[in-house]
Design a protein around this motif. Structure first.
Motif, PDB file in Angstrom:
ATOM      1  N   ARG A 242       0.831  -1.195   0.000  1.00  0.00           N
ATOM      2  CA  ARG A 242       0.000   0.000   0.000  1.00  0.00           C
ATOM      3  C   ARG A 242       0.869   1.249   0.000  1.00  0.00           C
ATOM      4  N   LEU A 243       0.375   2.293  -0.672  1.00  0.00           N
ATOM      5  CA  LEU A 243       1.112   3.538  -0.820  1.00  0.00           C
ATOM      6  C   LEU A 243       0.261   4.705  -0.302  1.00  0.00           C
ATOM      7  N   PRO A 244       0.549   5.233   0.876  1.00  0.00           N
ATOM      8  CA  PRO A 244      -0.199   6.391   1.391  1.00  0.00           C
ATOM      9  C   PRO A 244       0.241   7.664   0.670  1.00  0.00           C
ATOM     10  N   LEU A 245      -0.660   8.229  -0.126  1.00  0.00           N
ATOM     11  CA  LEU A 245      -0.315   9.339  -1.009  1.00  0.00           C
ATOM     12  C   LEU A 245      -0.257  10.665  -0.254  1.00  0.00           C
ATOM     13  N   SER A 246       0.529  11.594  -0.799  1.00  0.00           N
ATOM     14  CA  SER A 246       0.713  12.879  -0.129  1.00  0.00           C
ATOM     15  C   SER A 246      -0.558  13.721  -0.118  1.00  0.00           C
ATOM     16  N   THR A 247      -1.556  13.367  -0.924  1.00  0.00           N
ATOM     17  CA  THR A 247      -2.846  14.050  -0.863  1.00  0.00           C
ATOM     18  C   THR A 247      -3.547  13.794   0.465  1.00  0.00           C
ATOM     19  N   GLY A 248      -3.103  12.769   1.214  1.00  0.00           N
ATOM     20  CA  GLY A 248      -3.652  12.480   2.543  1.00  0.00           C
ATOM     21  C   GLY A 248      -2.651  12.749   3.649  1.00  0.00           C
ATOM     22  N   ARG A 249      -1.678  13.620   3.395  1.00  0.00           N
ATOM     23  CA  ARG A 249      -0.606  13.882   4.348  1.00  0.00           C
ATOM     24  C   ARG A 249      -1.154  14.573   5.592  1.00  0.00           C
ATOM     25  N   PRO A 250      -0.832  14.058   6.789  1.00  0.00           N
ATOM     26  CA  PRO A 250      -1.334  14.677   8.014  1.00  0.00           C
ATOM     27  C   PRO A 250      -0.518  15.905   8.393  1.00  0.00           C
ATOM     28  N   ARG A 251      -1.103  16.778   9.192  1.00  0.00           N
ATOM     29  CA  ARG A 251      -0.341  17.894   9.742  1.00  0.00           C
ATOM     30  C   ARG A 251       0.579  17.356  10.823  1.00  0.00           C
ATOM     31  N   LEU A 252       1.843  17.705  10.752  1.00  0.00           N
ATOM     32  CA  LEU A 252       2.819  17.181  11.703  1.00  0.00           C
ATOM     33  C   LEU A 252       2.670  17.882  13.046  1.00  0.00           C
ATOM     34  N   GLY A 261       9.029  10.051   5.488  1.00  0.00           N
ATOM     35  CA  GLY A 261       8.780   9.089   4.428  1.00  0.00           C
ATOM     36  C   GLY A 261       7.348   8.612   4.357  1.00  0.00           C
ATOM     37  N   ASP A 262       7.166   7.318   4.085  1.00  0.00           N
ATOM     38  CA  ASP A 262       5.828   6.744   3.943  1.00  0.00           C
ATOM     39  C   ASP A 262       4.982   6.942   5.198  1.00  0.00           C
ATOM     40  N   ALA A 263       5.601   6.955   6.368  1.00  0.00           N
ATOM     41  CA  ALA A 263       4.859   7.128   7.614  1.00  0.00           C
ATOM     42  C   ALA A 263       4.141   8.468   7.655  1.00  0.00           C
ATOM     43  N   GLN A 264       4.656   9.430   6.887  1.00  0.00           N
ATOM     44  CA  GLN A 264       4.042  10.755   6.816  1.00  0.00           C
ATOM     45  C   GLN A 264       3.199  10.903   5.556  1.00  0.00           C
ATOM     46  N   SER A 265       2.931   9.813   4.854  1.00  0.00           N
ATOM     47  CA  SER A 265       2.179   9.820   3.599  1.00  0.00           C
ATOM     48  C   SER A 265       2.891  10.658   2.545  1.00  0.00           C
ATOM     49  N   LEU A 266       4.188  10.527   2.465  1.00  0.00           N
ATOM     50  CA  LEU A 266       4.954  11.252   1.460  1.00  0.00           C
ATOM     51  C   LEU A 266       5.220  10.343   0.264  1.00  0.00           C
ATOM     52  N   ILE A 267       4.159  10.126  -0.514  1.00  0.00           N
ATOM     53  CA  ILE A 267       4.223   9.384  -1.769  1.00  0.00           C
ATOM     54  C   ILE A 267       3.608  10.264  -2.843  1.00  0.00           C
ATOM     55  N   ASN A 268       4.336  10.488  -3.941  1.00  0.00           N
ATOM     56  CA  ASN A 268       3.834  11.355  -4.996  1.00  0.00           C
ATOM     57  C   ASN A 268       2.542  10.777  -5.569  1.00  0.00           C
ATOM     58  N   PRO A 269       1.438  11.552  -5.574  1.00  0.00           N
ATOM     59  CA  PRO A 269       0.156  11.007  -6.032  1.00  0.00           C
ATOM     60  C   PRO A 269       0.089  10.777  -7.533  1.00  0.00           C
ATOM     61  N   MET A 270       1.031  11.352  -8.279  1.00  0.00           N
ATOM     62  CA  MET A 270       1.039  11.177  -9.730  1.00  0.00           C
ATOM     63  C   MET A 270       1.799   9.923 -10.145  1.00  0.00           C
ATOM     64  N   THR A 271       2.897   9.635  -9.466  1.00  0.00           N
ATOM     65  CA  THR A 271       3.812   8.588  -9.928  1.00  0.00           C
ATOM     66  C   THR A 271       4.055   7.480  -8.912  1.00  0.00           C
ATOM     67  N   GLY A 272       3.675   7.689  -7.651  1.00  0.00           N
ATOM     68  CA  GLY A 272       3.981   6.711  -6.619  1.00  0.00           C
ATOM     69  C   GLY A 272       5.414   6.786  -6.135  1.00  0.00           C
ATOM     70  N   GLU A 273       6.179   7.796  -6.589  1.00  0.00           N
ATOM     71  CA  GLU A 273       7.571   7.939  -6.172  1.00  0.00           C
ATOM     72  C   GLU A 273       7.647   8.309  -4.701  1.00  0.00           C
ATOM     73  N   GLY A 274       8.595   7.691  -3.979  1.00  0.00           N
ATOM     74  CA  GLY A 274       8.703   7.999  -2.559  1.00  0.00           C
ATOM     75  C   GLY A 274      10.115   8.075  -2.026  1.00  0.00           C
ATOM     76  N   ILE A 275      11.120   7.649  -2.791  1.00  0.00           N
ATOM     77  CA  ILE A 275      12.479   7.606  -2.249  1.00  0.00           C
ATOM     78  C   ILE A 275      13.035   9.012  -2.047  1.00  0.00           C
ATOM     79  N   PHE A 276      12.798   9.912  -3.000  1.00  0.00           N
ATOM     80  CA  PHE A 276      13.267  11.288  -2.817  1.00  0.00           C
ATOM     81  C   PHE A 276      12.637  11.910  -1.580  1.00  0.00           C
ATOM     82  N   TYR A 277      11.316  11.802  -1.464  1.00  0.00           N
ATOM     83  CA  TYR A 277      10.633  12.327  -0.280  1.00  0.00           C
ATOM     84  C   TYR A 277      11.194  11.689   0.999  1.00  0.00           C
ATOM     85  N   ALA A 278      11.476  10.398   0.932  1.00  0.00           N
ATOM     86  CA  ALA A 278      11.936   9.681   2.121  1.00  0.00           C
ATOM     87  C   ALA A 278      13.259  10.232   2.627  1.00  0.00           C
TER      88      ALA A 278
END
Length: 383
Positions: A242-252, A261-278
């Motif tokens: 599962r990929l929690p997308l950044s469109t659902g990113r919580p306020r820290l 990273g993924d724990a903060q829903s930092l997954i690009n909603p267009m491409t699913g990319e997450g390593i850069f965000y991580a």
């Protein structure tokens, strides 16, 4: 009870980057993970050059991290209607299996003085003077980099992403086609959804298919989508994630517990990319940990300053892309203009923005029905 300045939960790229950044500030650091390394992680394995820039700034020898995995200079995009554009990227990406990448980045953190321990975290309790971990450890600051099913996130009382802000992807490995081209193919069926094929450099490619959970995704449906968009590909080692997308990113929150990273829903909603965000969010979290009880505010401010505009733009792009015809127009504009192509890549794989030339180019293509019909083009540097 053992005590550390910083405890990082999760030893993947986000956690290792946090450990590296914290060590650069002189902190004692312990990384906890339920698994040993190296270990596999369901992912497209594509590493954007911007992610390597972050690691290099943390003192990592990126040549050692990517050793044995050649750069992939070209990217082929196929729009929902079938228009294909292939161009050389402004900076090439690298495809490194996570079973290799994660271990190498964590090794760099350990070489910098962080410690590692296998431990499954079950309870995190934050107090005024520190964070208790399972009653056996205390941390001045704790960084939750423990992925999509984050225990640390649950401890903060943050709900998981809604189904329309959560994707699921199926990934495996298959014989590679063109070793110098990454492939992303979108489709109108079960939209928004896409398949990918990223060559590793050893004769194999990382292949997969993903779509939103809210569309009623099933394993059978994911397999059907993979075979429909990548006909003739018979991958092995298929696993879903599962990929929690950044469109659902919580306020820290403020305080001593951070999410990266993924724990903060930092997954690009267009491409699913997450390593850069991580690695970027991990680096900011590790640096913010030096501020103790004020770490949460410092971390939130730093992340907002670097990614705030980008995340707003990627959210808007994700919303607009719900109309496949718009995606057709964007791809047509990318076919006509290398600069638009570069802007689209930066928005999907790094921290780019919706530029005026991309919007204008897509608007012009929308006004020309013939420009967004199916077709194929291979583009060089100028069109």
């Amino acid at each position: 009870m053992e005590s550390f300045d910083v405890v990082v939960v999760g030893g993947g790229p986000a956690g290792a980057a946090a450990a590296l950044a914290a060590r650069r500030h002189g902190a004692s650091v312990l990384v906890l993970d339920r698994s040993g390394f190296p270990r596999d992680k369901v992912c497209g394995d594509g590493v954007a050059p911007e992610a390597l820039d972050v690691l290099a700034a943390l003192g990592v020898d990126v040549d050692a991290v990517t050793d044995g995995y050649p750069a992939v200079p070209r990217l082929r995009l196929t729009s929902p209607s079938g228009r294909t554009v292939e161009r050389t990227m402004h900076r090439p990406a690298v495809v490194v299996p996570r079973a290799v990448l994660d271990g190498r980045v964590l090794d760099a953190a350990l070489a910098a003085g962080a410690q590692f321990r296998r431990h499954t975290v079950r309870r995190v309790t934050s107090g005024p003077d520190g964070v208790d971990v399972d009653g056996v450890l205390t941390a001045g600051v704790l960084v939750g980099a423990d992925g999509a099913e984050s225990v640390v996130r649950r401890a903060l009382g943050i709900a998981p992403n809604r189904p329309d802000r959560l994707a699921i992807a199926l990934r495996g490995y298959a014989p590679a086609g063109d070793p110098g081209v990454q492939v992303i193919t979108t489709t109108e069926q079960r939209w928004p959804a896409y398949a990918w094929s990223f060559p590793i450099g050893d004769g194999r490619a990382n292949v997969g298919y993903g779509e939103l959970v809210s569309g009623g995704a099933t394993r059978a449906g994911l397999l059907e989508g993979l075979h429909r968009l990548l006909p003739g590909v018979e991958p092995t080692g298929l696993r879903a994630h599962r990929l929690p997308l950044s469109t659902g990113r919580p306020r820290l929150p403020d305080g001593r517990v951070l999410l990266a990273g993924d724990a903060q829903s930092l997954i690009n909603p267009m491409t699913g990319e997450g390593i850069f965000y991580a690695v970027l969010s991990g680096a900011f979290a590790g640096a913010a940990a030096a501020h103790g009880a004020d770490a949460g505010r410092v971390f939130r401010t730093a992340l907002q300053g670097r990614l705030g505009t980008h995340l707003r733009h990627s959210t808007v792009a994700s919303w607009v892309s719900r109309w496949p015809r718009v995606m057709d127009a964007v791809f047509a504009a990318a076919h006509r203009d290398q600069r638009v192509f570069d802007d689209v890549v930066a928005l999907g794989l790094a921290d780019g923005r919706l530029t005026g030339r991309t919007l204008l180019g897509a608007g012009r293509r929308l006004g020309d029905p013939g420009a967004v019909s199916g077709g194929q083009a291979r583009a060089g540097g100028d069109l």
